[in-house]
Design a protein around this motif. Structure first.
Motif, PDB file in Angstrom:
ATOM      1  N   ASN A  19       0.773  -1.288  -0.079  1.00 44.64           N
ATOM      2  CA  ASN A  19      -0.134  -0.178   0.190  1.00 44.64           C
ATOM      3  C   ASN A  19       0.725   1.255   0.146  1.00 44.64           C
ATOM      4  O   ASN A  19       1.300   1.987   1.230  1.00 44.64           O
ATOM      5  CB  ASN A  19      -0.923   0.114   1.418  1.00 44.64           C
ATOM      6  N   CYS A  20       1.155   1.667  -1.306  1.00 47.88           N
ATOM      7  CA  CYS A  20       1.723   3.122  -1.399  1.00 47.88           C
ATOM      8  C   CYS A  20       0.555   4.088  -1.064  1.00 47.88           C
ATOM      9  O   CYS A  20      -0.331   4.010  -1.556  1.00 47.88           O
ATOM     10  CB  CYS A  20       2.372   3.411  -2.810  1.00 47.88           C
ATOM     11  N   ASP A  65       9.724  -4.004  -1.658  1.00 43.77           N
ATOM     12  CA  ASP A  65       8.185  -3.692  -1.761  1.00 43.77           C
ATOM     13  C   ASP A  65       7.751  -2.081  -1.390  1.00 43.77           C
ATOM     14  O   ASP A  65       6.757  -1.321  -1.791  1.00 43.77           O
ATOM     15  CB  ASP A  65       7.168  -4.663  -1.485  1.00 43.77           C
ATOM     16  N   HIS A  66       8.514  -1.657  -0.462  1.00 43.95           N
ATOM     17  CA  HIS A  66       8.266  -0.223   0.056  1.00 43.95           C
ATOM     18  C   HIS A  66       9.098   0.818  -0.300  1.00 43.95           C
ATOM     19  O   HIS A  66       8.650   2.120  -0.531  1.00 43.95           O
ATOM     20  CB  HIS A  66       8.372  -0.332   1.455  1.00 43.95           C
ATOM     21  N   CYS A  67      10.282   0.342  -0.987  1.00 45.30           N
ATOM     22  CA  CYS A  67      11.205   1.380  -1.543  1.00 45.30           C
ATOM     23  C   CYS A  67      11.915   1.188  -2.368  1.00 45.30           C
ATOM     24  O   CYS A  67      13.087   1.914  -2.690  1.00 45.30           O
ATOM     25  CB  CYS A  67      12.184   2.037  -0.266  1.00 45.30           C
ATOM     26  N   GLY A  68      11.705   0.206  -3.227  1.00 40.68           N
ATOM     27  CA  GLY A  68      12.742  -0.504  -4.409  1.00 40.68           C
ATOM     28  C   GLY A  68      13.016   0.580  -5.577  1.00 40.68           C
ATOM     29  O   GLY A  68      14.149   0.732  -6.001  1.00 40.68           O
ATOM     30  N   GLU A  69      11.970   1.430  -5.637  1.00 45.45           N
ATOM     31  CA  GLU A  69      11.979   2.478  -6.823  1.00 45.45           C
ATOM     32  C   GLU A  69      11.889   4.003  -6.403  1.00 45.45           C
ATOM     33  O   GLU A  69      11.729   4.657  -7.275  1.00 45.45           O
ATOM     34  CB  GLU A  69      11.017   2.292  -7.946  1.00 45.45           C
ATOM     35  N   VAL A 191      -7.134   5.621  13.007  1.00 43.37           N
ATOM     36  CA  VAL A 191      -7.200   4.642  11.871  1.00 43.37           C
ATOM     37  C   VAL A 191      -5.746   4.647  11.263  1.00 43.37           C
ATOM     38  O   VAL A 191      -5.050   5.602  11.410  1.00 43.37           O
ATOM     39  CB  VAL A 191      -8.140   5.506  10.646  1.00 43.37           C
ATOM     40  N   PHE A 192      -5.474   3.311  10.947  1.00 46.01           N
ATOM     41  CA  PHE A 192      -4.091   3.063  10.480  1.00 46.01           C
ATOM     42  C   PHE A 192      -4.259   2.542   9.050  1.00 46.01           C
ATOM     43  O   PHE A 192      -5.167   1.781   8.725  1.00 46.01           O
ATOM     44  CB  PHE A 192      -3.146   2.409  11.585  1.00 46.01           C
ATOM     45  N   ILE A 193      -3.329   2.862   8.104  1.00 47.95           N
ATOM     46  CA  ILE A 193      -3.097   2.409   6.980  1.00 47.95           C
ATOM     47  C   ILE A 193      -1.824   1.463   6.998  1.00 47.95           C
ATOM     48  O   ILE A 193      -0.732   1.753   7.220  1.00 47.95           O
ATOM     49  CB  ILE A 193      -2.930   3.235   5.798  1.00 47.95           C
ATOM     50  N   PRO A 194      -2.136  -0.043   6.825  1.00 40.89           N
ATOM     51  CA  PRO A 194      -0.880  -0.760   6.819  1.00 40.89           C
ATOM     52  C   PRO A 194      -0.338  -1.031   5.546  1.00 40.89           C
ATOM     53  O   PRO A 194      -0.700  -0.469   4.621  1.00 40.89           O
ATOM     54  CB  PRO A 194      -1.551  -2.041   7.083  1.00 40.89           C
ATOM     55  N   GLY A 195       1.071  -1.555   5.563  1.00 36.90           N
ATOM     56  CA  GLY A 195       1.639  -1.683   4.269  1.00 36.90           C
ATOM     57  C   GLY A 195       1.058  -2.759   3.221  1.00 36.90           C
ATOM     58  O   GLY A 195       1.260  -2.692   2.005  1.00 36.90           O
ATOM     59  N   HIS A 196       0.108  -3.568   3.722  1.00 38.04           N
ATOM     60  CA  HIS A 196      -0.637  -4.542   2.965  1.00 38.04           C
ATOM     61  C   HIS A 196      -1.944  -4.894   3.511  1.00 38.04           C
ATOM     62  O   HIS A 196      -2.224  -4.683   4.610  1.00 38.04           O
ATOM     63  CB  HIS A 196       0.174  -5.892   3.048  1.00 38.04           C
ATOM     64  N   GLY A 197      -2.838  -4.843   2.532  1.00 37.37           N
ATOM     65  CA  GLY A 197      -4.236  -5.061   3.175  1.00 37.37           C
ATOM     66  C   GLY A 197      -5.106  -3.884   3.407  1.00 37.37           C
ATOM     67  O   GLY A 197      -4.729  -2.829   2.997  1.00 37.37           O
TER      68      GLY A 197
END
Length: 219
Positions: A19-20, A65-69, A191-197
């Motif tokens: 989740n970007c 997956d979080h910062c590769g590019e 509320v939190f936004i996770p890295g996935h889901g």
């Protein structure tokens, strides 16, 4: 109807569906990408669609997956990278190697600013607090906007689950401590936004998350 000062568009990227978050200040229409791990054409399209002017990139931790590019996008846009904590230098240095292993483009970079506990980052007229939350990785940070009761927590906590700690430099006890001492004090209604889901809130996880609910930790 009052418009929130902080707007967020969640954009899943890479084959790992990370989740970007495109976050922006509604007052200035200036924004940032949080964890733009890849799929840069999709991220460019999000900029065009929202009309946001990107002024920086924020990174929660050094996994591909979080910062590769992230470095590629920062160079393209001419913006700085802030985060993660320098303890994740190990992960950022091996992005090219991890990229080959995962079949994802990974380009090492040097953040413009490493972050530490208690730092603040600005996006337009907004100010977000930085919390250092090691465990999933040693240099993981999260970003919290108190007025909107929103946090972007990367891979520390998920709806119904927690971050993995079986990667190099992961530490399960550190992760649990980060969740209990750094996330829960932000408030059950955050509320939190996770890295996935899907997103959740801290109160729901304290009641129902089998790994870190109050009942689970008291057992």
């Amino acid at each position: 109807m009052t418009t929130s000062p902080l707007q967020i568009a969640v954009i899943p990227v890479t084959p790992l569906q990370q989740n970007c978050s495109l976050i922006w200040c509604t007052k200035t229409m200036r924004g940032a990408f949080v964890d733009p791990g890849g799929d840069l054409p999709t991220l460019r399209a999000a900029i065009a669609k929202t009309g946001v002017t990107i002024e920086k990139i924020l990174i929660t931790h050094g996994h591909i997956d979080h910062c590769g590019e992230a470095g590629v996008l920062a160079d393209e846009l001419g913006v700085p990278i802030e985060g993660p904590h320098e303890a994740d230098r190990f992960w950022i240095a091996r992005l090219d190697e991890d990229g080959r292993n995962y079949g994802i483009r990974g380009v090492p970079f040097e953040p413009t600013r490493w972050l530490v506990e208690g730092d603040e980052v600005t996006v337009g007229a907004l100010t977000l607090a930085v919390r250092h939350c090691p465990g999933h990785t040693p240099g993981h940070v999260i970003f919290h906007h108190a007025p909107a009761r929103i946090a972007m927590v990367g891979d520390v906590l998920f709806q119904g689950s927690i971050g993995r700690t079986d990667f190099p430099l992961g530490n399960h006890q550190d992760l649990i401590a980060s969740i209990v001492t750094k996330l829960w004090p932000l408030g059950d209604d955050t509320v939190f936004i996770p890295g996935h889901g899907d997103p959740s809130d801290f109160g729901t996880e304290r009641r129902h998350n089998m790994f870190v609910s109050d009942a689970a930790l008291a057992a």
